[in-house]
Design an enzyme around this catalytic site. Sequence first.
Site, mmCIF file in Angstrom:
data_model
loop_
_atom_site.group_PDB
_atom_site.id
_atom_site.type_symbol
_atom_site.label_atom_id
_atom_site.label_comp_id
_atom_site.label_asym_id
_atom_site.label_seq_id
_atom_site.Cartn_x
_atom_site.Cartn_y
_atom_site.Cartn_z
ATOM 1 N N ILE A 18 41.399 34.310 23.598
ATOM 2 C CA ILE A 18 42.432 35.289 23.926
ATOM 3 C C ILE A 18 42.449 35.653 25.405
ATOM 4 C CG2 ILE A 18 42.576 36.265 21.610
ATOM 5 C CD1 ILE A 18 40.717 38.499 22.503
ATOM 6 N N GLY A 19 41.489 35.133 26.165
ATOM 7 C CA GLY A 19 41.465 35.419 27.589
ATOM 8 C C GLY A 19 40.491 34.517 28.307
ATOM 9 N N GLY A 21 38.705 33.906 32.414
ATOM 10 C CA GLY A 21 38.598 34.289 33.806
ATOM 11 C C GLY A 21 37.670 33.361 34.548
ATOM 12 N N MET A 23 34.642 33.749 35.388
ATOM 13 C CA MET A 23 33.236 33.764 34.998
ATOM 14 C C MET A 23 33.010 33.537 33.508
ATOM 15 S SD MET A 23 31.705 36.782 37.412
ATOM 16 C CE MET A 23 30.006 36.309 37.043
ATOM 17 N N ASP A 137 34.881 51.193 38.287
ATOM 18 C CA ASP A 137 35.993 50.238 38.397
ATOM 19 C C ASP A 137 37.156 50.700 37.528
ATOM 20 O OD1 ASP A 137 37.270 48.047 39.493
ATOM 21 O OD2 ASP A 137 36.494 46.631 38.017
#
Length: 224
Positions: A18-19, A21, A23, A137
Amino acid sequence: TIQKGQVFANRYVVEQMIGKGGMGCIYRVHDNTLNETVALKTLLPEYVKEKQVVERFFNEARIARGLSHPHIVRVHDIGITDGMAYISMEMLEGRTLRSMLDKVQPGRRIPLNAILRMFDALCAALDYAHKYTIHRDIKPENVMVLPDGAIKLMDFGISKLMSNPSLTSSSMVMGTPHYMSPEQLKNSANVDARADIYSVGVMLYETLTGDIPTGLSRENDTIR
């Protein structure tokens, strides 16, 4: 990557990615132990060799596992298997506040009552979390808005445990620049809860106006 239908860590049946990136990846999986659908965040094998990276990756899980609040994502399990570090957590249906902001038409905004409800919940989550940690963050990408309008604060991966400031080098700046307080831009290791409050203020301004207080383009925003 992990393939659909694969049983990971003798526990998780992979349903879909579902995702993804730089890393790692996030998968929707069925947890055979809990007998429910959860999200599985994995760290790419090349990063597992980096002790500091793995420590920060698991830092998210250690912090979040110790937090129990209706507006903070719930973490279930952490581990390393087949050279891949992973965190399993509550599966959230919805979209990020960033996704919502990106879809707002010029000259329009999210209804004010909805904004107030979201930020009231976010402040309640941080009021609780600040007894234990600083998030560091806070940004629209880390706020998930559920279908009923409730929110979940995510990604404590670069948080600073109140009891363990040694996890972050004093010379390292971490966070997302446009949402960071001046003191966090200078030194991330020494910030306190006020840094998160500053970031919430920036995010509220952006949600209300469609811009950020600095007037700088978000396209220059980078995570360090």
